[in-house]
Design an enzyme around this catalytic site. Structure first.
Site: not given
Ligand SMILES: Cc1cc2nc3c(=O)[nH]c(=O)nc-3n(C[C@H](O)[C@H](O)[C@H](O)COP(=O)(O)OP(=O)(O)OC[C@H]3O[C@@H](n4cnc5c(N)ncnc54)[C@H](O)[C@@H]3O)c2cc1C
Length: 595
Positions: A442
């Site tokens: 989220e």
């Molecule tokens: C168990 C689980 C359930 C989930 N359920 C859903 C779901 O139902 N529907 C759905 O669509 N998604 C879902 N997700 C996805 C989840 O919302 C994302 O994993 C999350 O938003 C982060 O995206 P990412 O994992 O690609 O990390 P990334 O976006 O690659 O981020 C990696 C790191 O970089 C940091 N970062 C990225 N951009 C910036 C910025 N601009 N400034 C500072 N820091 C930054 C982040 O804070 C993080 O620490 C789920 C994930 C998991 C693990």
């Protein structure tokens, strides 16, 4: 081995004694008739469902997890399906939903309290109806009348569940780069093609149909977030009578193996020309999705209130029972070989930290729940706007601060049990693992912090923050004549002053260098979190002070916990403010190659 008792006394304290919810709801025609007895009965009955049906399958769900059976089929752990049938049968899913679509129309604040208990009992299970609620909110706000008639009654009853499909392997935080395509068929429908990952509740065996809300790009969409549209993509396309019909063209490709919430299926979803219909306007999908995301962010806060509560209950029970060493001030349980560990100051620190965090989080999130009711249902537009601003400002704080504290609380609870917390038997390590995801999905807590400082505070020149400042000042004024309240209101006012200074300083630095916002955001959110918790503890203390003479030990415990909060947790703000002031230079100086 664990236990869960719904904390009805504290829930009722917040709802009735602090917030006077029935008095506040009287001003809303939609809820004017609800009385305290009705609210209490719902919570008692709901609490029984959580403690007796959901909690017993929590550890089973963790151990078994979901199973991917091949060919897109996912089965949930033993008992999940049956518990869901009971949930639907009893109408629990319809609690806070619109009566026009079969809902019970109860206030959001009551629904929030019920969600807390469900999450204490079983977060992984609760995510299935939780996501349906988010899908319901988005469709309710942006669906066409036909879409609403077709989907909302089934989502309200719980016969069908919902999901939100945003994330792709290369697009998590940055949804602007997502690639899933939507091709118009020519008859008002679209064919959706692409792969979504990490989709919670994406496939399972608990409901007859699953309604996916999918973000995708139309062929002529502009790049970035301005070119994203939202589509309804049902697993079974409803037939002319609105029943599940032809199987749509997509499948779950696999499920993730992960740290916690094992009972919830985290799915890879392969959309292969799946039939969908547009929700809202083309290229404005993020507006609709934000309705769902904001509701989900508050929901994630409730997940952590729930987990922190159940972890606290179990560590407290253990600390009263476990005998180790003697008290530093001499034996307390003289008839026993050692004293219970609750006599030791540091065990008390761990217990009181959890208690102070969870009770403040409960008060804050129910207060916000009531503000949401005011935002949506108050007859006066000015009041609606005031509350909308407060909710917008504080949503990232609920998501970020409560989930960070929730994780800390569960690890403290585990620590109270020593080695017995680390092994699986007592269930504490499951709470730690389950709580960790709440800081990530989220929108990670970093993204919440950037949203708070960048969009909610600096972008409007601090106007929303000033509104919250006024709420604080009103509370302090209310207690101004009571000397017993000084110890609580003085640190609250002092922190408000510090926050105002800090915000101006960051705002000025950010005009010269935008990295200053990124550098300050995380400690800043924590400072605002403490401002809110100081407000919550001052508010609670104000009620408890008046009732001390009743002799009810509950009020004495409230005041003692408030004192603990200001003595031991609040002082963290001084170091956080220093960190937020320290600027971006030390973060940005190092060349990437030299890390
Ligand atoms: C168990 C689980 C359930 C989930 N359920 C859903 C779901 O139902 N529907 C759905 O669509 N998604 C879902 N997700 C996805 C989840 O919302 C994302 O994993 C999350 O938003 C982060 O995206 P990412 O994992 O690609 O990390 P990334 O976006 O690659 O981020 C990696 C790191 O970089 C940091 N970062 C990225 N951009 C910036 C910025 N601009 N400034 C500072 N820091 C930054 C982040 O804070 C993080 O620490 C789920 C994930 C998991 C693990």
């Amino acid at each position: 081995m664990g236990q869960y008792t719904p904390p009805l006394r504290d829930m009722q304290f917040v709802l009735h004694e602090m917030l006077n919810v029935t008095g506040a709801l009287k001003k809303l025609p939609a809820h004017a008739d609800i009385d305290a007895d009705t609210i209490n009965t719902i919570l008692e009955e709901g609490g029984k469902f959580c403690a007796e049906v959901l909690y017993p399958i929590n550890q089973v769900g963790d151990r078994e997890g979901c199973t991917y059976k091949g060919d897109g089929v996912v089965t949930t752990p033993t008992g999940f399906k049956e518990a869901y049938a009971q949930f639907v049968e009893a109408g629990w899913g319809a609690l806070g939903m619109d009566p026009d679509f079969g809902g019970q129309g109860l206030p959001h604040v009551v629904h929030s309290a019920f969600m807390e208990m469900m999450n204490s009992a079983n977060q992984a299970w609760t995510m299935y109806p939780g996501l349906s609620h988010g899908a319901y909110n988005a469709l309710h706000a942006f669906g066409t009348p036909e879409q609403k008639q077709l989907y909302l009654p089934k989502l309200v009853s719980g016969e069908w569940t919902g999901t939100m499909c945003l994330t792709e392997s290369h697009a998590g935080t940055d949804l602007g780069i997502l690639k899933t395509k939507a091709e118009p068929v020519g008859d008002g429908t679209y064919r959706i093609t692409g792969t979504k990952i990490f989709i919670s509740a994406g496939e399972h065996d608990m409901s007859k149909n699953i309604i996916h809300l999918v973000l995708a790009r139309l062929p002529d969409a502009p790049p970035g977030t301005k070119g994203i549209s939202l589509f309804i993509v049902p697993k079974f396309i409803p037939d002319a009578d609105g029943n599940p019909g032809k199987r749509n063209d997509f499948k779950c490709g696999s499920i993730e193996h992960k740290m916690g919430i094992h009972g919830n299926a985290t799915c890879v979803m392969n959309f292969d020309g799946a039939l969908g219909t547009l929700v809202g306007e083309p290229n404005k999908g993020l507006n609709a999705m934000f309705v769902m995301m904001n509701s989900a962010r508050l929901g994630v806060g409730m997940q952590s209130v729930g987990l922190a509560e159940v972890a606290y209950q179990n560590s407290l029970a253990y600390a009263k029972d476990r005998l180790q060493s003697r008290s530093l001030t001499g034996p307390k349980a003289k008839d026993k070989p050692a004293d219970p560990i609750i006599v030791h100051p540091d065990v008390r620190r761990m217990l009181l930290t959890q208690k102070a965090y969870v009770e403040a989080a409960r008060a804050f999130s129910y207060w916000a729940g009531l503000a949401i009711d005011m935002e949506h249902k108050h007859p006066d537009e000015k009041v609606r706007k005031e509350n909308a601003d407060l909710v917008a400002l504080l949503t990232p704080v609920i998501k970020g601060f409560i989930t960070d504290n929730g994780y800390d609380s569960t690890t403290l609870a585990m620590q109270v049990l020593g080695g017995h917390g680390y092994i699986a038997e007592w269930g504490l390590e499951q709470h730690v693992r389950d709580a960790r995801i709440n800081m990530i999905y989220e929108g990670t807590n970093t993204i919440q912090a950037l949203d708070l400082l960048g969009r909610k505070v600096l972008a409007d020149g601090g106007a929303k923050l000033m509104k919250f400042g006024k709420v604080i000042q009103d509370l302090v004024k209310f207690h101004a004549e009571n000397p017993a309240m000084k110890e609580f209101s003085e640190p609250l006012v002092a922190l408000l002053g510090e926050v105002q200074k800090l915000t101006m300083e960051i705002g000025q630095k950010a005009m010269k260098n935008p990295d200053e916002v990124g550098a300050a955001a995380v400690p800043y959110l924590r400072v605002i979190g403490h401002l809110v918790f100081s407000f919550a503890w001052c508010y609670a203390a104000g009620v408890a002070v008046k009732k001390l003479d009743s002799g009810d030990a509950f009020y004495k415990a409230k005041l003692t916990t408030a004192r603990f909060y200001f003595a031991k947790l609040y002082p963290e703000t001084a170091s956080l403010i220093k960190q937020a002031r320290a600027g971006s230079a030390s973060l940005m100086e190092l060349d990437v190659e030299n890390f």
